[in-house]
Design a protein around this motif. Structure first.
Motif, PDB file in Angstrom:
ATOM      1  N   LEU A 222       0.993  -0.920   0.094  1.00  0.00           N
ATOM      2  CA  LEU A 222      -0.091   0.130  -0.024  1.00  0.00           C
ATOM      3  C   LEU A 222       0.885   1.731   0.264  1.00  0.00           C
ATOM      4  CD1 LEU A 222      -2.404  -2.221   0.999  1.00  0.00           C
ATOM      5  CD2 LEU A 222      -3.033   0.335   2.408  1.00  0.00           C
ATOM      6  N   ALA A 223       0.160   2.164  -0.843  1.00  0.00           N
ATOM      7  CA  ALA A 223       1.332   3.931  -1.004  1.00  0.00           C
ATOM      8  C   ALA A 223       2.743   3.463  -1.367  1.00  0.00           C
ATOM      9  CB  ALA A 223       1.189   4.127   0.587  1.00  0.00           C
ATOM     10  N   ARG A 224       2.350   2.059  -2.031  1.00  0.00           N
ATOM     11  CA  ARG A 224       4.145   2.717  -2.855  1.00  0.00           C
ATOM     12  C   ARG A 224       4.125   3.933  -4.439  1.00  0.00           C
ATOM     13  NH1 ARG A 224       4.974  -2.987  -6.381  1.00  0.00           N
ATOM     14  NH2 ARG A 224       2.556  -3.481  -7.013  1.00  0.00           N
ATOM     15  N   GLU A 225       2.628   4.109  -4.205  1.00  0.00           N
ATOM     16  CA  GLU A 225       2.868   5.061  -4.973  1.00  0.00           C
ATOM     17  C   GLU A 225       1.235   5.689  -4.176  1.00  0.00           C
ATOM     18  OE1 GLU A 225       2.782   4.985  -9.267  1.00  0.00           O
ATOM     19  OE2 GLU A 225       5.075   4.603  -9.367  1.00  0.00           O
ATOM     20  N   TYR A 226       1.485   7.187  -4.270  1.00  0.00           N
ATOM     21  CA  TYR A 226       0.375   7.802  -4.000  1.00  0.00           C
ATOM     22  C   TYR A 226       0.241   8.978  -4.205  1.00  0.00           C
ATOM     23  CZ  TYR A 226       3.331   8.967  -0.543  1.00  0.00           C
ATOM     24  OH  TYR A 226       4.599   9.817   0.099  1.00  0.00           O
ATOM     25  N   GLN A 227      -0.834   9.622  -3.746  1.00  0.00           N
ATOM     26  CA  GLN A 227      -1.393  10.977  -4.109  1.00  0.00           C
ATOM     27  C   GLN A 227      -1.191  12.291  -3.327  1.00  0.00           C
ATOM     28  OE1 GLN A 227      -3.033  10.061  -8.221  1.00  0.00           O
ATOM     29  NE2 GLN A 227      -3.615   8.839  -6.421  1.00  0.00           N
ATOM     30  N   LEU A 228      -0.919  13.554  -3.287  1.00  0.00           N
ATOM     31  CA  LEU A 228      -1.292  14.031  -2.512  1.00  0.00           C
ATOM     32  C   LEU A 228      -2.507  15.074  -3.481  1.00  0.00           C
ATOM     33  CD1 LEU A 228      -0.438  16.080   0.036  1.00  0.00           C
ATOM     34  CD2 LEU A 228       0.361  17.478  -1.111  1.00  0.00           C
ATOM     35  N   TYR A 315       6.113  15.840  -9.569  1.00  0.00           N
ATOM     36  CA  TYR A 315       6.272  14.007  -9.602  1.00  0.00           C
ATOM     37  C   TYR A 315       7.449  14.037  -9.161  1.00  0.00           C
ATOM     38  CZ  TYR A 315       5.921   9.132 -11.030  1.00  0.00           C
ATOM     39  OH  TYR A 315       5.648   8.237 -10.865  1.00  0.00           O
ATOM     40  N   ILE A 316       7.260  13.288  -7.682  1.00  0.00           N
ATOM     41  CA  ILE A 316       8.420  12.819  -6.509  1.00  0.00           C
ATOM     42  C   ILE A 316       8.588  11.523  -6.373  1.00  0.00           C
ATOM     43  CG2 ILE A 316       9.161  13.239  -4.616  1.00  0.00           C
ATOM     44  CD1 ILE A 316       7.133  15.142  -4.214  1.00  0.00           C
ATOM     45  N   TYR A 317       9.723  10.998  -7.217  1.00  0.00           N
ATOM     46  CA  TYR A 317      10.326   9.742  -6.591  1.00  0.00           C
ATOM     47  C   TYR A 317      10.305   9.257  -5.394  1.00  0.00           C
ATOM     48  CZ  TYR A 317      11.661  10.230 -11.447  1.00  0.00           C
ATOM     49  OH  TYR A 317      11.619  10.643 -12.963  1.00  0.00           O
ATOM     50  N   GLN A 318       9.572   8.127  -5.023  1.00  0.00           N
ATOM     51  CA  GLN A 318       9.558   7.694  -3.765  1.00  0.00           C
ATOM     52  C   GLN A 318      10.102   6.728  -3.768  1.00  0.00           C
ATOM     53  OE1 GLN A 318       7.210   9.780  -0.911  1.00  0.00           O
ATOM     54  NE2 GLN A 318       8.112  11.237  -0.437  1.00  0.00           N
ATOM     55  N   VAL A 319       9.918   5.855  -3.222  1.00  0.00           N
ATOM     56  CA  VAL A 319       9.617   3.927  -2.791  1.00  0.00           C
ATOM     57  C   VAL A 319       9.057   3.751  -1.350  1.00  0.00           C
ATOM     58  CG1 VAL A 319      11.763   3.994  -4.360  1.00  0.00           C
ATOM     59  CG2 VAL A 319      12.444   3.688  -1.986  1.00  0.00           C
ATOM     60  N   PRO A 320       8.707   2.270  -1.153  1.00  0.00           N
ATOM     61  CA  PRO A 320       7.881   1.956   0.167  1.00  0.00           C
ATOM     62  C   PRO A 320       9.549   2.145   1.078  1.00  0.00           C
ATOM     63  CG  PRO A 320       6.908   1.441  -1.628  1.00  0.00           C
ATOM     64  CD  PRO A 320       7.862   1.363  -1.751  1.00  0.00           C
ATOM     65  N   LEU A 321       9.204   2.053   1.915  1.00  0.00           N
ATOM     66  CA  LEU A 321      10.589   2.357   3.549  1.00  0.00           C
ATOM     67  C   LEU A 321      11.037   0.694   2.717  1.00  0.00           C
ATOM     68  CD1 LEU A 321       9.298   3.360   6.283  1.00  0.00           C
ATOM     69  CD2 LEU A 321      10.367   4.531   5.083  1.00  0.00           C
ATOM     70  N   ASP A 322      10.531  -0.714   2.796  1.00  0.00           N
ATOM     71  CA  ASP A 322      10.836  -1.663   2.713  1.00  0.00           C
ATOM     72  C   ASP A 322      11.942  -1.590   1.520  1.00  0.00           C
ATOM     73  OD1 ASP A 322       7.847  -1.720   1.643  1.00  0.00           O
ATOM     74  OD2 ASP A 322       9.067  -4.108   1.528  1.00  0.00           O
ATOM     75  N   TYR A 323      11.726  -1.370   0.484  1.00  0.00           N
ATOM     76  CA  TYR A 323      12.481  -1.098  -0.587  1.00  0.00           C
ATOM     77  C   TYR A 323      13.618  -0.555  -0.053  1.00  0.00           C
ATOM     78  CZ  TYR A 323       8.918  -2.111  -4.992  1.00  0.00           C
ATOM     79  OH  TYR A 323       8.057  -2.686  -5.045  1.00  0.00           O
ATOM     80  N   LEU A 324      14.288   0.357   0.529  1.00  0.00           N
ATOM     81  CA  LEU A 324      14.696   0.320   1.005  1.00  0.00           C
ATOM     82  C   LEU A 324      16.161  -0.516   1.783  1.00  0.00           C
ATOM     83  CD1 LEU A 324      14.231   3.614   2.247  1.00  0.00           C
ATOM     84  CD2 LEU A 324      15.401   3.428   0.841  1.00  0.00           C
ATOM     85  N   PRO A 325      17.580  -0.660   1.329  1.00  0.00           N
ATOM     86  CA  PRO A 325      18.411  -1.148   1.328  1.00  0.00           C
ATOM     87  C   PRO A 325      18.200  -1.609   3.635  1.00  0.00           C
ATOM     88  CG  PRO A 325      19.632  -0.446   0.073  1.00  0.00           C
ATOM     89  CD  PRO A 325      18.197   0.193   0.322  1.00  0.00           C
ATOM     90  N   GLY A 326      18.852  -2.172   4.050  1.00  0.00           N
ATOM     91  CA  GLY A 326      19.214  -2.558   5.271  1.00  0.00           C
ATOM     92  C   GLY A 326      17.310  -2.079   6.239  1.00  0.00           C
ATOM     93  N   VAL A 327      16.234  -2.007   5.514  1.00  0.00           N
ATOM     94  CA  VAL A 327      15.122  -1.544   6.010  1.00  0.00           C
ATOM     95  C   VAL A 327      14.616  -3.468   6.728  1.00  0.00           C
ATOM     96  CG1 VAL A 327      13.112  -0.972   6.034  1.00  0.00           C
ATOM     97  CG2 VAL A 327      14.904   0.755   5.413  1.00  0.00           C
ATOM     98  N   GLY A 328      14.444  -3.612   7.328  1.00  0.00           N
ATOM     99  CA  GLY A 328      13.951  -5.369   6.665  1.00  0.00           C
ATOM    100  C   GLY A 328      12.547  -5.046   8.044  1.00  0.00           C
TER     101      GLY A 328
END
Length: 392
Positions: A222-228, A315-328
């Protein structure tokens, strides 16, 4: 009326109904409608969430139960409130009429359970299995558009560039007018492998707002992409006004993954994932004839003309937190326990606050994501791209 800013993700799948029966075959079995609402409100921090399997009768039964228990309430302005989140009722439908070159997925949204139940009844005569997600509609695209608009709903083509089951991926040769009435489209969903700049290379899309949604099949997505959006309140009616830029409402920012992270961004061999081009019929590396055309190359084929693109939200590039290296799993849980929802962490929490809870290199990656400075390895052929570690 004063306006407020809300985070919204309008494309989330139900994995199973409350009886344990599958709804989205590829979805998580634990992802019921209740689980979606709890995740959206308590962990993701979404103000509006759209569930696009609300046509399923058992999903409607579960929602009715939540309302009868007082855990949810239908809003006069459309939508269903659950804790801090408003649910928008939607349905993903697959069109493949005589005008289509291939199957096309579209999103149909309705203001109330009564309207959605009426849609279920109407669909049951035009669909083989009303109890499953994304099923084939035996009718035309224009017929479906006309019904949705006759009931006060929105019609949005889904993930429009995906190589399979999308408007430009397989559905049309050159123009959306081959399948749809252009005046009965309320927005265009970009999908994970494109962004606003890429989509605006196609002139006929200049008239439509772009929406960025997760297409989540599990709670973590959920919310790996979204809008404001800026609206008077979190409701169906207000989001509809935002789509049409009415009364000062509107989409203010799109948050999406860098298209390079999308699993269909580039043309590759489906057998060995060696990069290629649309002109390749045989993989130069392994000899396979299974080449999957990438979104970037498909947009290049469709682009034409030199007219200026309209002004768009950032358009702002983001990823879900768990995509980030070190976020297990443990780090993810720790940071949520400390700071609340993902929206709070991604948009508000400072680097100094983060390093009190998580390693510096993880905090650095979150800040790099916020500022659009992540390093990406491209994806393609059904394999997602990757985020490279951020050293600090």
């Amino acid at each position: 009326m004063s306006l407020q800013k809300c985070f919204a993700d309008l494309h989330v799948h139900v994995g199973s109904d409350w009886n344990g029966n599958p709804v989205k075959i590829t979805g998580s079995k634990s992802l019921t409608i209740t689980a979606i609402l709890e995740e959206a409100s308590r962990r993701k921090g979404l103000d509006i969430v759209g569930v696009i399997d609300a046509h399923v009768p058992a999903v409607q039964e579960e929602l009715t139960h939540l309302i009868s228990e007082g855990r949810a309430e239908e809003l006069e302005d459309g939508g269903i409130r659950f804790e801090e989140t408003v649910l928008v009722l939607g349905s993903e439908v697959e069109i493949y009429d005589a005008a289509c070159s291939g199957p096309v997925h579209v999103l149909c949204y309705f203001p109330s359970l009564v309207k959605m139940k009426a849609f279920t009844e109407w669909l049951s005569y035009k669909m083989t299995n009303i109890n499953l997600s994304s099923q084939r509609f035996y009718g035309t695209g224009r017929e479906l558009q006309e019904y949705v608009h006759s009931q006060g709903g929105w019609f949005i083509p889904a993930h429009v560039f995906t190589p399979f089951k999308s408007m430009y991926g397989k559905g049309v040769k050159k123009s959306l007018k081959e399948v749809f009435h252009p005046d009965l489209i309320d927005g265009v969903e970009l999908g994970l492998s494109s962004d606003s700049n890429m989509a605006d290379r196609i002139e006929e899309l200049h008239d439509y707002p772009f929406v960025t949604n997760s297409d989540a099949h599990s709670a973590i997505r959920l919310a790996r992409e979204y809008q404001l959006v800026e609206v008077g309140a979190s409701s169906f009616s207000e989001f509809g006004k935002a789509l049409h830029q009415s009364g000062g409402r509107g989409i203010r920012k799109n948050f999406g993954m860098n298209p390079k992270l999308g699993k269909y961004h580039r043309t590759v061999c489906a057998a060995c994932f060696h990069p290629g081009s649309p002109a390749d019929h045989v993989c130069e590396a392994c000899g396979s004839r299974k080449m999957v055309k990438g979104v970037a190359d498909r947009i290049e084929e469709l682009s034409g003309g030199t007219s200026d693109a309209p002004a768009r939200p950032e358009y702002i590039y983001q990823v879900p937190l768990d995509y980030l290296p070190g976020v297990g799993k443990k780090t993810y849980g720790r940071i949520l326990d400390a700071f609340g929802t993902e929206m709070t962490i991604i948009h508000k929490t400072s680097f100094e606050e983060m390093i009190e809870v998580i390693p510096r290199h993880v905090a650095a990656s979150i800040i790099a994501m916020r500022t659009g400075e992540l390093t990406i390895v491209e994806g393609g052929g059904g394999v997602y791209g990757k985020v490279q570690p951020k050293l600090s």
